[in-house]
Scaffold this motif. Sequence first.
Motif, PDB file in Angstrom:
ATOM      1  N   ASP A 113       0.854  -1.183   0.000  1.00  0.00           N
ATOM      2  CA  ASP A 113       0.000   0.000   0.000  1.00  0.00           C
ATOM      3  C   ASP A 113       0.890   1.232   0.000  1.00  0.00           C
ATOM      4  N   GLU A 114       0.653   2.105  -0.963  1.00  0.00           N
ATOM      5  CA  GLU A 114       1.473   3.308  -1.077  1.00  0.00           C
ATOM      6  C   GLU A 114       1.208   4.303   0.041  1.00  0.00           C
ATOM      7  N   THR A 115       0.074   4.192   0.713  1.00  0.00           N
ATOM      8  CA  THR A 115      -0.275   5.171   1.746  1.00  0.00           C
ATOM      9  C   THR A 115       0.277   4.806   3.124  1.00  0.00           C
ATOM     10  N   VAL A 116       1.059   3.748   3.229  1.00  0.00           N
ATOM     11  CA  VAL A 116       1.660   3.394   4.518  1.00  0.00           C
ATOM     12  C   VAL A 116       2.675   4.474   4.898  1.00  0.00           C
ATOM     13  N   CYS A 117       2.574   4.975   6.122  1.00  0.00           N
ATOM     14  CA  CYS A 117       3.409   6.094   6.567  1.00  0.00           C
ATOM     15  C   CYS A 117       4.788   5.585   6.967  1.00  0.00           C
ATOM     16  N   PRO A 119       8.631   6.713   8.773  1.00  0.00           N
ATOM     17  CA  PRO A 119       8.995   7.616   9.878  1.00  0.00           C
ATOM     18  C   PRO A 119       9.259   9.049   9.451  1.00  0.00           C
ATOM     19  N   ASP A 120       9.752   9.245   8.210  1.00  0.00           N
ATOM     20  CA  ASP A 120      10.044  10.599   7.725  1.00  0.00           C
ATOM     21  C   ASP A 120       8.955  11.112   6.790  1.00  0.00           C
ATOM     22  N   ASP A 121       7.735  10.603   6.931  1.00  0.00           N
ATOM     23  CA  ASP A 121       6.648  11.023   6.046  1.00  0.00           C
ATOM     24  C   ASP A 121       6.267  12.470   6.341  1.00  0.00           C
ATOM     25  N   GLU A 122       5.891  13.186   5.271  1.00  0.00           N
ATOM     26  CA  GLU A 122       5.494  14.583   5.431  1.00  0.00           C
ATOM     27  C   GLU A 122       4.168  14.737   6.154  1.00  0.00           C
ATOM     28  N   LEU A 123       3.429  13.637   6.295  1.00  0.00           N
ATOM     29  CA  LEU A 123       2.160  13.699   7.014  1.00  0.00           C
ATOM     30  C   LEU A 123       2.363  14.084   8.472  1.00  0.00           C
ATOM     31  N   THR A 252      -1.403   3.381   7.923  1.00  0.00           N
ATOM     32  CA  THR A 252      -1.614   4.160   6.699  1.00  0.00           C
ATOM     33  C   THR A 252      -2.006   5.598   7.044  1.00  0.00           C
ATOM     34  N   ARG A 253      -2.119   6.422   6.017  1.00  0.00           N
ATOM     35  CA  ARG A 253      -2.523   7.819   6.235  1.00  0.00           C
ATOM     36  C   ARG A 253      -3.948   7.902   6.765  1.00  0.00           C
ATOM     37  N   LEU A 254      -4.821   7.071   6.217  1.00  0.00           N
ATOM     38  CA  LEU A 254      -6.187   7.028   6.741  1.00  0.00           C
ATOM     39  C   LEU A 254      -6.191   6.525   8.178  1.00  0.00           C
ATOM     40  N   THR A 358     -11.710  -6.925  -2.771  1.00  0.00           N
ATOM     41  CA  THR A 358     -11.282  -7.837  -3.830  1.00  0.00           C
ATOM     42  C   THR A 358     -10.277  -8.857  -3.332  1.00  0.00           C
ATOM     43  N   SER A 359      -9.627  -8.568  -2.218  1.00  0.00           N
ATOM     44  CA  SER A 359      -8.608  -9.468  -1.698  1.00  0.00           C
ATOM     45  C   SER A 359      -8.672  -9.481  -0.178  1.00  0.00           C
ATOM     46  N   ARG A 360      -8.373 -10.629   0.405  1.00  0.00           N
ATOM     47  CA  ARG A 360      -8.364 -10.753   1.858  1.00  0.00           C
ATOM     48  C   ARG A 360      -7.131 -10.087   2.466  1.00  0.00           C
ATOM     49  N   ARG A 361      -6.130  -9.800   1.637  1.00  0.00           N
ATOM     50  CA  ARG A 361      -4.880  -9.222   2.135  1.00  0.00           C
ATOM     51  C   ARG A 361      -4.746  -7.745   1.788  1.00  0.00           C
ATOM     52  N   ARG A 362      -5.855  -7.105   1.538  1.00  0.00           N
ATOM     53  CA  ARG A 362      -5.852  -5.676   1.242  1.00  0.00           C
ATOM     54  C   ARG A 362      -6.513  -4.937   2.408  1.00  0.00           C
ATOM     55  N   PHE A 363      -5.746  -4.045   3.045  1.00  0.00           N
ATOM     56  CA  PHE A 363      -6.236  -3.310   4.207  1.00  0.00           C
ATOM     57  C   PHE A 363      -6.024  -1.818   3.991  1.00  0.00           C
ATOM     58  N   PHE A 364      -6.829  -1.024   4.677  1.00  0.00           N
ATOM     59  CA  PHE A 364      -6.833   0.425   4.467  1.00  0.00           C
ATOM     60  C   PHE A 364      -6.380   1.206   5.689  1.00  0.00           C
ATOM     61  N   LEU A 365      -6.415   0.618   6.875  1.00  0.00           N
ATOM     62  CA  LEU A 365      -5.990   1.313   8.081  1.00  0.00           C
ATOM     63  C   LEU A 365      -4.568   0.907   8.491  1.00  0.00           C
TER      64      LEU A 365
END
Length: 365
Positions: A113-117, A119-123, A252-254, A358-365
């Motif tokens: 997942d590209e949205t995984v933060c 340690p040096d993330d700008e978020l 993730t960012r979310l 679509t997949s059991r291995r796809r997570f958003f949090l």
Amino acid sequence: MGRKRDKDSEDLTENIDDDEQYVRQSKKRKNTDDYDDGAEKSQISNKKQILPSMIKNKDKRSAVHAKLKQQKKLEKAKRAKARDFAEKRALDLGEEPPARSIPRTIENTREFDETVCEPDDELFAGNDADEFNSILGRERTPKILITTCRFNSTRGPAFISELISVIPNAHYYKRGTYDLKKIVEYAKKKDFTSLIVVHTNRREPDALLVMALPDGPTAHFKISNLILRKDIKNHGRPTTHMPELVLNNFTTRLGHRIARLIQSIFPQDPNFRGRRVATFHNQRDFIFFRHHRYIFEDKDAKKNSSEGEKNTETLSNVKARLQECGPRFTLKLRSLQHGTFDSKGGEYEWVHKPEMDTSRRRFFL
């Protein structure tokens, strides 16, 4: 004529002998082939394992299943004993113990997942400018308003009373016939920092609306597996101390945004003397809530004091003991909306849709 007949008889006997020898050889070959086929079949039958599902008799099937389960348990214990012995031997010899194998789970094999933060993330640099900075920066004290849906049930108030015991500085107001937008305006005027709406369906709380005031965002959660305090075995009663807050696995960012929303509900100055812990553990996008009290016990000191020994120089064996205070429930994020609640013209940051599963291995949090 006599000589000719003798010669014909000799040829006939030779042919008969040849035929008998051929028959003997063919029978012998057939016997050896049958023996080989039988040996192969016996090997195949030995290799073929009888599964419990292949047994029609219920009593025999359950007995075979129990036997196989006991064998697996003994083999597992034997492997664990051998592993512990190898680790202890390596430590005694001053060597590095063998690395333990990491089990393959759905959690550690999740899709990239590209949205995984990182340690040096700008978020993280933008945390000072989000809606929760005033509370998390201790400029404001959290003040929570809790209400229900219009058609409430019996378990709704029981759940709310336990929420009030978990969340400090929380106040319950009856919903009545007031519209939710009017309640939001009232909460803004009274300087509430968050609004929580407990929705019930078929006499059971099934949804939670968490709204940060005055400018949002608004998160909609689904509630499942709710167990109240009275239904928990050997439960404890929480004190009035400020609880510690533990947030796990919001990567993730979310997930980072949801974690800060949950964090804004609780005060940022926990009282560690109360030994209260409120835990929100995210696993496979399910947020498990637990409320505990803990205590540290020194087993060796307790044993020495009971035996009357004094000034004993033994290594302390400190262990932590937990007591669950309840309630216990699971949250599942359904949507995250910009601003306060608006069912018609609101803009959503994130909405869960069936096409996402679509997949059991796809997570958003």
